[in-house]
Design a protein around this motif. Sequence first.
Motif, PDB file in Angstrom:
ATOM      1  N   UNK A  21       0.693  -1.144   0.050  1.00 56.56           N
ATOM      2  CA  UNK A  21       0.199  -0.076  -0.261  1.00 56.56           C
ATOM      3  C   UNK A  21       0.904   1.254   0.199  1.00 56.56           C
ATOM      4  N   UNK A  22       2.008   1.118   0.517  1.00 55.23           N
ATOM      5  CA  UNK A  22       2.781   2.365   0.699  1.00 55.23           C
ATOM      6  C   UNK A  22       3.595   2.557  -0.534  1.00 55.23           C
ATOM      7  N   UNK A  23       3.884   1.577  -1.323  1.00 59.73           N
ATOM      8  CA  UNK A  23       4.627   1.468  -2.813  1.00 59.73           C
ATOM      9  C   UNK A  23       3.633   1.974  -3.671  1.00 59.73           C
ATOM     10  N   UNK A  24       2.132   1.515  -3.596  1.00 58.21           N
ATOM     11  CA  UNK A  24       1.461   2.018  -4.596  1.00 58.21           C
ATOM     12  C   UNK A  24       0.343   3.132  -4.055  1.00 58.21           C
ATOM     13  N   UNK A  25       1.016   4.065  -3.240  1.00 54.11           N
ATOM     14  CA  UNK A  25       0.348   5.022  -2.494  1.00 54.11           C
ATOM     15  C   UNK A  25      -0.303   5.987  -3.441  1.00 54.11           C
ATOM     16  N   UNK A  26       0.612   6.371  -4.537  1.00 55.34           N
ATOM     17  CA  UNK A  26       0.123   7.486  -5.444  1.00 55.34           C
ATOM     18  C   UNK A  26      -0.580   7.040  -6.845  1.00 55.34           C
ATOM     19  N   UNK A  27      -0.971   5.702  -6.717  1.00 48.69           N
ATOM     20  CA  UNK A  27      -1.623   5.043  -8.043  1.00 48.69           C
ATOM     21  C   UNK A  27      -2.923   4.689  -7.492  1.00 48.69           C
ATOM     22  N   UNK A  28      -4.164   5.230  -8.308  1.00 52.11           N
ATOM     23  CA  UNK A  28      -5.246   4.529  -7.967  1.00 52.11           C
ATOM     24  C   UNK A  28      -5.671   3.155  -8.384  1.00 52.11           C
ATOM     25  N   UNK A  29      -6.549   2.713  -7.784  1.00 52.10           N
ATOM     26  CA  UNK A  29      -6.650   1.155  -7.788  1.00 52.10           C
ATOM     27  C   UNK A  29      -7.259   0.727  -9.279  1.00 52.10           C
ATOM     28  N   UNK A  30      -8.010   1.799  -9.944  1.00 57.22           N
ATOM     29  CA  UNK A  30      -8.339   1.518 -11.271  1.00 57.22           C
ATOM     30  C   UNK A  30      -7.506   2.000 -12.250  1.00 57.22           C
ATOM     31  N   UNK A  31      -6.041   2.318 -11.829  1.00 60.26           N
ATOM     32  CA  UNK A  31      -4.992   2.305 -12.738  1.00 60.26           C
ATOM     33  C   UNK A  31      -4.720   1.110 -13.597  1.00 60.26           C
ATOM     34  N   UNK A  32      -4.095   1.137 -14.833  1.00 59.53           N
ATOM     35  CA  UNK A  32      -3.822   0.158 -15.502  1.00 59.53           C
ATOM     36  C   UNK A  32      -2.311   0.226 -15.909  1.00 59.53           C
TER      37      UNK A  32
END
Length: 314
Positions: free
Chosen positions: A172-183
């Motif tokens: 969650x820290x690593x992907x904090x800047x990416x929205x969950x719907x990002x592809x």
Amino acid sequence: KVEATHSAGVLGGIGSFGGALDAAALKKYDHPVLLGTTDGVGTKVMLASAAGRYDSIGHDIVNHCINDLLVQGASPLFFLDYIASSSISAARIAEIVGGMAEACEAARCVLLGGATAEMPGVYCPGEFDVAGTMVGIAEKKNLLPRPDVRPGDILLGLASSGLHTNGYSLARKIFRGLPLDARPPSLDTTLGEALLAPHRSYLQVLRAALATGRSKAMAHLTGGGIFENLPRVLPKDCAAEIDLAAWPIPPLFALIREISGLSDNDLFRTFNMGIGMVLVCSADNAHALRESIDEPVYSLGRLTATNGLKVRLV
């Protein structure tokens, strides 16, 4: 869905003070041993809440417990769940329990009962947690790990289906800047779908392999990755040498490596990195054991005499 997991041995219905299962089936065992395991889904529940998708969480907790029994040589008998939250959401609980029931039915395991708790003073609004306990059974002579694990034995690995239920605080820290719907270009699904992929069960694919008696030990790679889980089934005089080129690192883990910049030691101490189950067997039995498993099996490395390090990546 819950009642679809019930067998003729289930005594009583949903809503009683506890579940009851007729133990007459144990008579078919020469020396039955009951084994139990308890675990939780961890901070993966926070991603499920953010995505508004809860069915995979039910699969996660059941399959995690199945695998923890499997590495002891046991098959699941029944499962009990526990769901705690700031406030009861009937729709969310139905979705979670529905996932549990589907996973139990696939494993021929009874979803015997469970409990829900509403604790607004403990959980912040919208927060919840999922845990469960599973009881399984094995013949005493078939318990794992066996005492004959020794240097020279071969390590075989089966693929994971994603992060399973571990490493989500860091993910969650690593992907904090990416929205969950990002592809991301390297993934064939959205980031949220990749992160919420259910923890797989190895029960069905390993039934035939376990029946052969060729596996001396198995390790379920959960929290702590291969560094902390494989040593749990090794004797004191054994260490493991793992060939990092033995299997393809799945795209999600490659993306984690790229974004985080973490070393292999740190990554393999947190994530399963694409291998969810490790089997130990003699070199003479490795080929036959591989042939009894109906999916790709990776030759991860071998056991050596210990030199202070229990797991070494090469």
